[in-house]
Design a protein around this motif. Structure first.
Motif, PDB file in Angstrom:
ATOM      1  N   ILE A   1      39.017  33.075 104.197  1.00 34.16           N
ATOM      2  CA  ILE A   1      37.666  33.375 104.683  1.00 34.16           C
ATOM      3  C   ILE A   1      37.624  34.716 105.417  1.00 34.16           C
ATOM      4  CG2 ILE A   1      37.031  30.935 104.883  1.00 34.16           C
ATOM      5  CD1 ILE A   1      37.364  31.369 108.003  1.00 34.16           C
ATOM      6  N   VAL A   2      38.646  35.545 105.199  1.00 29.49           N
ATOM      7  CA  VAL A   2      38.753  36.781 105.964  1.00 29.49           C
ATOM      8  C   VAL A   2      37.540  37.687 105.774  1.00 29.49           C
ATOM      9  CG1 VAL A   2      40.006  38.062 104.167  1.00 29.49           C
ATOM     10  CG2 VAL A   2      40.360  38.633 106.592  1.00 29.49           C
ATOM     11  N   ASP A   3      36.877  37.612 104.628  1.00 30.38           N
ATOM     12  CA  ASP A   3      35.693  38.437 104.408  1.00 30.38           C
ATOM     13  C   ASP A   3      34.444  37.872 105.076  1.00 30.38           C
ATOM     14  OD1 ASP A   3      36.918  40.488 102.986  1.00 30.38           O
ATOM     15  OD2 ASP A   3      36.698  39.467 101.057  1.00 30.38           O
ATOM     16  N   ASP A   4      34.592  36.700 105.707  1.00 32.82           N
ATOM     17  CA  ASP A   4      33.468  36.104 106.441  1.00 32.82           C
ATOM     18  C   ASP A   4      33.616  36.251 107.948  1.00 32.82           C
ATOM     19  OD1 ASP A   4      32.039  35.051 104.181  1.00 32.82           O
ATOM     20  OD2 ASP A   4      33.585  33.500 104.010  1.00 32.82           O
ATOM     21  N   ILE A   5      34.769  36.733 108.403  1.00 34.12           N
ATOM     22  CA  ILE A   5      35.025  36.784 109.840  1.00 34.12           C
ATOM     23  C   ILE A   5      35.246  38.220 110.313  1.00 34.12           C
ATOM     24  CG2 ILE A   5      36.048  34.481 109.780  1.00 34.12           C
ATOM     25  CD1 ILE A   5      38.796  35.734 110.104  1.00 34.12           C
ATOM     26  N   CYS A   6      35.098  38.388 111.612  1.00 32.77           N
ATOM     27  CA  CYS A   6      35.426  39.655 112.271  1.00 32.77           C
ATOM     28  C   CYS A   6      36.564  39.379 113.241  1.00 32.77           C
ATOM     29  CB  CYS A   6      34.209  40.190 113.025  1.00 32.77           C
ATOM     30  SG  CYS A   6      34.567  41.610 114.093  1.00 32.77           S
ATOM     31  N   ILE A   7      37.698  40.032 113.029  1.00 30.15           N
ATOM     32  CA  ILE A   7      38.854  39.868 113.914  1.00 30.15           C
ATOM     33  C   ILE A   7      38.804  40.949 114.985  1.00 30.15           C
ATOM     34  CG2 ILE A   7      41.370  39.842 114.072  1.00 30.15           C
ATOM     35  CD1 ILE A   7      41.414  39.019 111.110  1.00 30.15           C
ATOM     36  N   VAL A   8      38.795  40.523 116.228  1.00 29.33           N
ATOM     37  CA  VAL A   8      38.808  41.451 117.355  1.00 29.33           C
ATOM     38  C   VAL A   8      40.199  41.408 117.966  1.00 29.33           C
ATOM     39  CG1 VAL A   8      37.751  42.108 119.543  1.00 29.33           C
ATOM     40  CG2 VAL A   8      36.356  41.017 117.769  1.00 29.33           C
ATOM     41  N   ARG A   9      40.912  42.523 117.916  1.00 29.18           N
ATOM     42  CA  ARG A   9      42.315  42.562 118.359  1.00 29.18           C
ATOM     43  C   ARG A   9      42.497  43.203 119.742  1.00 29.18           C
ATOM     44  NH1 ARG A   9      44.741  44.663 112.569  1.00 29.18           N
ATOM     45  NH2 ARG A   9      44.909  42.627 111.548  1.00 29.18           N
ATOM     46  N   SER A  10      41.406  43.491 120.410  1.00 24.02           N
ATOM     47  CA  SER A  10      41.505  44.286 121.641  1.00 24.02           C
ATOM     48  C   SER A  10      40.888  43.612 122.853  1.00 24.02           C
ATOM     49  CB  SER A  10      40.845  45.647 121.416  1.00 24.02           C
ATOM     50  OG  SER A  10      39.511  45.483 120.931  1.00 24.02           O
ATOM     51  N   LEU A  11      40.856  42.269 122.841  1.00 29.42           N
ATOM     52  CA  LEU A  11      40.402  41.545 124.034  1.00 29.42           C
ATOM     53  C   LEU A  11      41.386  41.779 125.171  1.00 29.42           C
ATOM     54  CD1 LEU A  11      38.032  39.419 124.592  1.00 29.42           C
ATOM     55  CD2 LEU A  11      38.319  40.131 122.226  1.00 29.42           C
ATOM     56  N   HIS A  12      40.873  41.811 126.381  1.00 30.71           N
ATOM     57  CA  HIS A  12      41.758  41.893 127.558  1.00 30.71           C
ATOM     58  C   HIS A  12      41.066  41.242 128.746  1.00 30.71           C
ATOM     59  CE1 HIS A  12      39.572  45.302 129.541  1.00 30.71           C
ATOM     60  NE2 HIS A  12      39.227  45.569 128.295  1.00 30.71           N
ATOM     61  N   THR A  13      41.860  40.809 129.715  1.00 29.73           N
ATOM     62  CA  THR A  13      41.361  40.102 130.885  1.00 29.73           C
ATOM     63  C   THR A  13      42.214  40.442 132.094  1.00 29.73           C
ATOM     64  OG1 THR A  13      40.883  37.899 131.793  1.00 29.73           O
ATOM     65  CG2 THR A  13      42.770  38.075 130.332  1.00 29.73           C
ATOM     66  N   GLU A  14      41.683  40.181 133.281  1.00 25.11           N
ATOM     67  CA  GLU A  14      42.480  40.375 134.500  1.00 25.11           C
ATOM     68  C   GLU A  14      43.311  39.137 134.834  1.00 25.11           C
ATOM     69  OE1 GLU A  14      39.288  42.988 134.188  1.00 25.11           O
ATOM     70  OE2 GLU A  14      38.927  40.936 134.866  1.00 25.11           O
ATOM     71  N   ALA A  15      42.906  37.988 134.357  1.00 20.04           N
ATOM     72  CA  ALA A  15      43.560  36.732 134.720  1.00 20.04           C
ATOM     73  C   ALA A  15      44.874  36.579 133.961  1.00 20.04           C
ATOM     74  CB  ALA A  15      42.631  35.562 134.413  1.00 20.04           C
ATOM     75  N   ILE A  16      45.918  36.135 134.659  1.00 19.32           N
ATOM     76  CA  ILE A  16      47.240  36.035 134.035  1.00 19.32           C
ATOM     77  C   ILE A  16      47.750  34.602 133.982  1.00 19.32           C
ATOM     78  CG2 ILE A  16      48.639  36.342 136.121  1.00 19.32           C
ATOM     79  CD1 ILE A  16      50.386  38.305 134.472  1.00 19.32           C
ATOM     80  N   ASN A  17      47.047  33.670 134.622  1.00 20.97           N
ATOM     81  CA  ASN A  17      47.424  32.266 134.567  1.00 20.97           C
ATOM     82  C   ASN A  17      46.309  31.443 133.932  1.00 20.97           C
ATOM     83  OD1 ASN A  17      50.088  32.300 135.773  1.00 20.97           O
ATOM     84  ND2 ASN A  17      49.055  32.854 137.691  1.00 20.97           N
ATOM     85  N   HIS A  18      46.668  30.278 133.394  1.00 20.77           N
ATOM     86  CA  HIS A  18      45.758  29.537 132.531  1.00 20.77           C
ATOM     87  C   HIS A  18      44.435  29.172 133.192  1.00 20.77           C
ATOM     88  CE1 HIS A  18      48.536  29.091 129.190  1.00 20.77           C
ATOM     89  NE2 HIS A  18      49.482  28.786 130.052  1.00 20.77           N
ATOM     90  N   ASP A  19      44.505  28.497 134.331  1.00 19.56           N
ATOM     91  CA  ASP A  19      43.267  27.990 134.919  1.00 19.56           C
ATOM     92  C   ASP A  19      42.252  29.093 135.212  1.00 19.56           C
ATOM     93  OD1 ASP A  19      41.766  27.103 137.723  1.00 19.56           O
ATOM     94  OD2 ASP A  19      41.848  25.528 136.207  1.00 19.56           O
TER      95      ASP A  19
END
Length: 484
Positions: A141-159
């Motif tokens: 289904i790769v032609d139906d989706i958009c893959i975003v490879r550059s997400l980032h966050t400040e949080a380093i632990n799960h909760d």
């Protein structure tokens, strides 16, 4: 009221009143055309969460969020880094790390040996997107989706990271994304809640999920997510008590509503109104929910599409099929949590089985929605709370390794709802440690989701404790390059 204000209102004559209010009357007339139920009386007090008008024309009407709780490794899924295989066992260069924060689980390691993915990668679709062999159905289904490879966050632990994605803050007690959408847009189906939650568990280490992730926070409690379970009672306490007929139940609710109306008129507490709505919603759900949960009417082709596990209540596949049915019935926001992605060790074994748990059903959901003509108006999201390190946590062997938490870059995919299909957005460095092109912050992601539903993230505001709160806090920008 100030005496001058009172005199001002008393001195209004008929001509001045009509000239002053003409624009307002026109707006009221327009509102009655756009919202026919506008003047039916206080529908909120009668137990209905009315649909609202978005800020602008929406691309999507609903969201299905397939949250992979525990943080799947981008390096074994959607971010191919062949350089890591060439440098396997070599220490992560300090010039790449740049003194960035590490968790307490690896901060004291004497070395940080780089390790490439054990799984193979191939290119698929017109975009030529690289996808791991662990996700054969997603590659279709790769032609139906958009893959975003550059997400980032400040949080380093799960909760805090999980809470950040769901509520826009790392601390608790803020409204979740589904609650914000319920508040901003209301419900499409008066017989179902605007926001529902489904839980499933894989074989790996299951980071916990808590009700604070689908809380209404400081919004009225009617906006809280309703959790569906896999047991005999999908929604707890929904059934009438033994020995009580529907007629008796209706009389009790009517009497209770009358008492609550009296309390509301006396105290004006909006939670009293919310309580009336919740009682009425529960009553209507008694007939709607059993039909939604019934899979006997689903054709064999659909069962085959999602896989045999979709007939086993509580599995990820069953929840994906249920998500389609809920969304199809008008539920505004369906949130799935699938636990088991926290692979600090034994990653090759665990992620192989975890990916097998979700791959077919995730792709099936997109395909199913597309076949029904619903994908264009339904935004599907797949991803976790952060990424995984490019170095091994603990001992690296020929056949085994683990990966620690990595907030600096990770991948998700999105489909439908006005998202540009068959695209890859963002880029990380050759070692998969830092974003080098088109970074997307968590608040950017949230702003984009709201945008697709016709909501301006800077205008979706609720005043609480003297401050104007919003899902994206004080930042966030819409990622326009991934929109149709």
């Amino acid at each position: 009221m100030d005496k001058n204000i009172i005199e001002h209102h008393l001195n209004l004559n008929r001509r001045k009143f009509l000239s002053t209010m003409s624009l307002g009357l026109g707006s009221v007339a327009l509102g009655s055309l756009l919202m026919p139920d506008l003047f039916k009386g206080n529908g909120q007090m009668e137990g209905e969460l009315a649909a609202a008008i978005p800020d602008f024309a929406p691309k999507a009407k609903r969201v299905i969020y397939l949250f992979q709780n525990g943080a799947p490794s981008q390096l074994e899924s959607f971010d191919y880094k062949p350089k890591l295989k060439e440098l396997v066992g070599q220490d992560l260069p300090e010039s790449i790390r740049g003194g960035q924060r590490l968790t307490g689980m690896t901060a004291n390691q004497s070395s940080f040996p780089l390790v490439g993915s054990f799984s193979g990668f191939n290119q698929y679709g017109e975009s030529g997107a690289w996808i791991s062999d662990l996700f054969p159905y997603t590659s279709k289904i790769v032609d139906d989706i958009c893959i975003v490879r550059s997400l980032h966050t400040e949080a380093i632990n799960h909760d805090p990271a999980l809470t950040f994605f769901q509520t826009g803050a790392q601390q608790g007690n803020r409204p979740s994304m589904g609650a914000w959408l319920s508040y901003g847009l209301g419900s499409e189906n008066k017989n179902l809640p605007a926001f529902t939650v489904l839980l499933s568990r894989g074989i790996g280490n299951g980071q916990g999920v808590y009700s604070k992730l689908w809380t209404n926070g400081f919004l009225d409690s009617v906006h809280q997510g309703v959790q569906f379970s896999s047991g005999e009672d999908p929604v707890l306490y929904l059934r009438d008590p033994k020995g009580m007929s529907r007629v008796e139940r209706r009389k009790i609710l009517d009497n209770l509503a009358e008492l609550n109306h009296m309390s509301y008129e006396k105290f004006g507490d909006p939670e009293i109104s919310a309580k009336i709505q919740q009682y009425e919603m529960a009553y209507r759900m008694q007939t709607t929910v059993p039909d939604i949960m019934d899979l006997s009417k689903e054709p064999d082709s659909v069962i085959k599409l999602y896989g045999p596990d979709c007939l086993v209540p509580g599995t990820y596949a069953a929840n994906c099929l249920l998500a389609r049915k809920l969304s199809e019935s008008g539920v505004r926001f369906v949130q799935l949590y699938h636990q088991g992605w926290d692979q600090h060790g034994n990653l090759p074994y665990e992620i192989t089985r975890q990916a097998k748990d979700v791959d077919q059903a995730s792709a099936a959901l997109v395909t199913d929605l597309k076949q029904r003509g619903l994908l264009d108006e339904t935004l599907v999201i797949w991803g976790g709370e952060f990424g995984r390190t490019n170095y091994s946590q603990g001992k690296l062997t020929k056949d085994n390794y683990g990966r620690d938490h990595h907030p600096r870059c990770f991948s998700i995919w999105m489909a439908g709802g006005g998202i540009k299909p068959g695209t890859v957005y963002g880029e990380t460095d050759e070692l998969g440690y830092n974003v080098i092109k088109n970074p997307v912050h968590v608040h950017d992601f949230q702003a984009t989701v709201l945008n697709q539903l016709g909501l301006d993230h800077e205008k979706l505001i609720y005043k609480h404790l003297g401050r104007r709160f919003r899902l994206t806090d004080v930042s966030g920008k819409v990622v326009k390059d991934i929109l149709v």
